[in-house]
Design an enzyme around this catalytic site. Sequence first.
Site, mmCIF file in Angstrom:
data_model
loop_
_atom_site.group_PDB
_atom_site.id
_atom_site.type_symbol
_atom_site.label_atom_id
_atom_site.label_comp_id
_atom_site.label_asym_id
_atom_site.label_seq_id
_atom_site.Cartn_x
_atom_site.Cartn_y
_atom_site.Cartn_z
ATOM 1 N N GLU A 19 2.481 -6.460 13.163
ATOM 2 C CA GLU A 19 1.340 -6.609 14.062
ATOM 3 C C GLU A 19 0.732 -8.004 13.917
ATOM 4 O O GLU A 19 0.269 -8.591 14.876
ATOM 5 C CB GLU A 19 0.294 -5.527 13.741
ATOM 6 C CG GLU A 19 -0.740 -5.343 14.841
ATOM 7 C CD GLU A 19 -1.814 -4.332 14.465
ATOM 8 O OE1 GLU A 19 -1.748 -3.746 13.372
ATOM 9 O OE2 GLU A 19 -2.728 -4.159 15.280
ATOM 10 N N ARG A 31 0.803 -1.225 0.000
ATOM 11 C CA ARG A 31 0.000 0.000 0.000
ATOM 12 C C ARG A 31 0.836 1.276 0.000
ATOM 13 O O ARG A 31 0.357 2.341 -0.378
ATOM 14 C CB ARG A 31 -1.020 -0.036 1.141
ATOM 15 C CG ARG A 31 -2.159 -1.028 0.859
ATOM 16 C CD ARG A 31 -3.176 -1.053 1.981
ATOM 17 N NE ARG A 31 -2.614 -1.525 3.219
ATOM 18 C CZ ARG A 31 -2.534 -2.809 3.573
ATOM 19 N NH1 ARG A 31 -2.986 -3.744 2.769
ATOM 20 N NH2 ARG A 31 -2.012 -3.153 4.723
HETATM 21 P P1 AMP Z 1 3.520 -2.189 11.480
HETATM 22 O O1 AMP Z 1 4.814 -2.806 11.073
HETATM 23 O O2 AMP Z 1 2.869 -2.918 12.618
HETATM 24 O O3 AMP Z 1 3.634 -0.713 11.739
HETATM 25 O O4 AMP Z 1 2.520 -2.406 10.301
HETATM 26 C C1 AMP Z 1 2.609 -1.633 9.216
HETATM 27 C C2 AMP Z 1 2.104 -2.297 7.981
HETATM 28 O O5 AMP Z 1 1.019 -3.208 8.179
HETATM 29 C C3 AMP Z 1 1.609 -1.208 7.118
HETATM 30 O O6 AMP Z 1 2.133 -1.432 5.847
HETATM 31 C C4 AMP Z 1 0.119 -1.329 7.138
HETATM 32 O O7 AMP Z 1 -0.331 -1.277 5.816
HETATM 33 C C5 AMP Z 1 -0.194 -2.670 7.726
HETATM 34 N N1 AMP Z 1 -1.079 -2.622 8.906
HETATM 35 C C6 AMP Z 1 -0.754 -2.976 10.159
HETATM 36 N N2 AMP Z 1 -1.789 -2.885 10.985
HETATM 37 C C7 AMP Z 1 -2.807 -2.422 10.255
HETATM 38 C C8 AMP Z 1 -4.173 -2.091 10.555
HETATM 39 N N3 AMP Z 1 -4.680 -2.244 11.782
HETATM 40 N N4 AMP Z 1 -4.927 -1.631 9.529
HETATM 41 C C9 AMP Z 1 -4.413 -1.486 8.291
HETATM 42 N N5 AMP Z 1 -3.160 -1.787 7.945
HETATM 43 C C10 AMP Z 1 -2.360 -2.256 8.916
#
Ligand code: AMP
Length: 173
Positions: free
Chosen positions: A96, A59
Amino acid sequence: MDDLKTLIREVPDFPKPGINFYDITTLLKHPEGLRKVVDAMAEKFKDEKVEAVIGIEARGFIFAPALAYHIGAGFVPVRKPSKLPAECASVSYDLEYGKDTLEIHRDAVAEGHRVIICDDVLATGGTAKAVVNLVESLGGEVVGLGFVVELEFLPGRKKLEGYDVRSLIKYQS
Ligand code: AMP
């Protein structure tokens, strides 16, 4: 910017139970919303004199090139493993929901290049921090990170302490 929250669809339990997914496709299809987000992001970074905006698959690929075009920078993709054809640097990290690896072309960022990292959502910050490490391993300077959405109830910003983190739409819960 908070009025844009009405354009972001929240999908409970996606992609797995317990995750509230912030779906930006509903924002993307809205002409005014899309313009507002890209313009606001460009405004935040227009004076940074960067060589490249790094977009994180998938994205991040939507916003990073638009931002790069706006501020007169190039676009560099960071991709999932085995997608980029030339010599790569790679990094593995926790996110996550699960674990992942990302790659960048070794010649995409030169020593001393000023770059911005761009993605749709800042959640735990694991992905963004991994990309910071990738860029820095190539000698690049991360002058900022830009996100459309920031989930403030997760420790993303803390994980990126010391870096200029800018986001447009913030969720407290
Ligand atoms: P993080 O590494 O946990 O900051 O996750 C970032 C990546 O996961 C980003 O590229 C987001 O597109 C996706 N992502 C993580 N959690 C979510 C969420 N709750 N909603 C949408 N996209 C998420």
